[in-house]
Design a protein around this motif. Structure first.
Motif, short mmCIF file in Angstrom:
data_model
loop_
_atom_site.label_atom_id
_atom_site.label_comp_id
_atom_site.label_asym_id
_atom_site.label_seq_id
_atom_site.Cartn_x
_atom_site.Cartn_y
_atom_site.Cartn_z
N VAL A 135 -2.40 -0.60 -5.32
CA VAL A 135 -2.49 -1.94 -4.94
C VAL A 135 -3.34 -2.28 -6.48
O VAL A 135 -3.34 -3.23 -5.89
N TYR B 147 1.00 -1.40 -0.04
CA TYR B 147 0.19 -0.13 0.32
C TYR B 147 0.70 1.11 0.10
O TYR B 147 0.15 2.12 0.65
N THR C 262 -4.34 3.19 -2.49
CA THR C 262 -4.81 2.49 -3.92
C THR C 262 -4.67 1.76 -4.44
O THR C 262 -4.83 0.88 -5.51
N GLU D 203 -1.56 0.22 7.15
CA GLU D 203 -2.09 0.64 6.21
C GLU D 203 -1.79 -0.09 5.19
O GLU D 203 -2.46 0.47 4.42
N SER D 204 -0.84 -0.95 5.09
CA SER D 204 -0.67 -2.19 4.10
C SER D 204 -2.32 -3.04 3.92
O SER D 204 -2.25 -3.86 3.29
N GLY E 5 -5.65 -3.69 -0.51
CA GLY E 5 -4.45 -3.74 0.03
C GLY E 5 -4.51 -5.09 0.36
O GLY E 5 -5.10 -5.72 0.01
#
Length: 384
Positions: free
Chosen positions: A92, A85, A89, A141-142, A150
């Motif tokens: 990803v 991430y 977005t 956050e990942s 994610g």
């Protein structure tokens, strides 16, 4: 004639230099000859440059580099990792889209958690093979969520215990997976088990750049995956090899280290962000090594040049043979598979056996041509 499927796997792939085909050239014959080949995409492949991570962000790689992964013979790429991430977005979704455009199946990443938990399923050697992928390390956050892109993940907690009456002294460190995330992983594996003949589970886990050491959670999470129905565990993240363990007759490759991992981003003079420049300095203090200045595109621990390609053969009854092809990362940062008559092979095999012993594993190693077969000690072996 019985149907047999050979699954091969490698650790981290970082394709952040021109001409990625060059780095795969010595090894493509192995991936192209396997029924299923699996690799881990470590960084986003995107044109986005937005920094979304508060950790040490990896720069995005050229989406076209994923075509080199496919051309090298890979079939599946796992995506669940700590850098997935790093450009948000867009990164990803781009990584997933460009992987699939290149003809690669993906596991471990999605526009939301449900998608990230979906397996890659394909046929090889007359058998159906399913691959799942989970991130066990940060940053948070990942991780995917119900409405956030994610990675699929297993949440691991860290507990520090001061065992002596010395405030500020070194603590004992304990790590363990949360029951709910472990249960979620197990339910995914059990559901996949009913759909396929072979289940491979990739876990992005471990302590980076540190020879041999395993964190407390690594074996228990791997055992839970096998208890739920996994046939092999593919570990990566540490950028250095880890030991090989056999549990209930199934191989756990605790860390396959680096494979093609080329980047200038972590070189002291090559980092393009303040966080990466700071990390290049801090890494030497934390892990006690400096990258070889003669290899500016390979900023990793010198022992990480010992690496391997995991190889497992299956029939409809289950695992037939597990092992690895020893490899050495040459001066051009290219992983080179070593044949039995290559004088460098013995050193790589000895290294992997040594770190396995250091981790407390009694795994036995036996040469079978160019493959090193791994088995449990005779006393622990069970009839299939």
């Amino acid at each position: 004639m019985s149907e047999t499927c050979t699954v091969v796997a490698v650790g981290d792939l970082v394709l952040d230099e021109p001409d990625p085909e060059y780095y795969f050239a010595p090894s493509t014959h192995i991936f192209r000859s396997a029924d299923v080949a699996v690799g881990h995409i470590e960084v986003p492949h995107s044109t986005s440059t937005v920094q979304a991570s508060t950790d040490v962000p990896a720069p995005p790689a050229d989406p076209k580099a994923l075509e080199a992964v496919s051309d090298a013979g890979f079939d599946v790429v796992t995506l669940a990792g700590n850098h997935f991430y790093d450009v948000g977005t867009e990164g990803v979704l781009d990584t997933i889209e460009y992987s699939r455009r290149a003809g690669l199946k993906t596991a471990g990443g999605g526009a939301n958690l449900a998608e990230a938990r979906e397996p890659a399923v394909l046929e090889g050697g007359g058998l159906r093979v399913g691959v799942l992928s989970y991130n066990c390390v940060g940053p948070r956050e990942s991780w995917a969520a119900s409405q956030k892109a994610g990675a699929a993940y297993v949440k691991v907690l860290t507990h520090y215990e001061l065992d002596s009456a010395t405030p500020g002294g070194p603590p004992s460190i304990y790590t363990f997976a949360t029951p709910d995330s472990l249960a979620r992983m197990k339910s995914d594996i059990a559901a996949l088990r009913d759909q396929v003949d072979v289940v491979a589970v990739a876990l992005h886990k471990g302590i980076g750049h540190t020879p041999a050491l395993l964190a407390d959670y690594e074996s228990p999470v791997s055992y839970a995956a096998i208890d739920a129905g996994a046939d092999m565990i593919i570990g990566h993240h540490a950028h250095i090899m880890r030991g090989i363990e056999i549990y209930r007759g199934r191989p756990i490759f605790h860390g396959l280290g680096n494979f093609v991992t080329v980047t200038h981003a972590l070189s002291p003079t090559g980092g393009d962000s303040a966080e990466r420049r700071e990390w290049a300095d801090r890494r030497q203090k934390m892990f006690g090594f400096s990258p070889d200045p003669a290899m500016p595109s390979y900023p990793f621990h010198p022992e990480s040049r010992n690496t391997a390609i995991a190889t497992c053969s299956f029939d409809r009854g289950g695992l037939v043979r597990a092992g690895f092809v020893p490899c050495w990362i040459d001066d051009d940062a290219r992983p080179v598979p070593l044949t039995a008559d290559d004088r460098r092979a013995e050193g790589v095999v000895d290294y992997i056996e040594k770190i396995s012993r250091t981790a407390g594993f009694a795994t036995e190693f036996r040469r079978d041509g160019d493959v090193v077969v791994v088995t449990a000690p005779a006393a622990q072996q069970r009839i299939r």
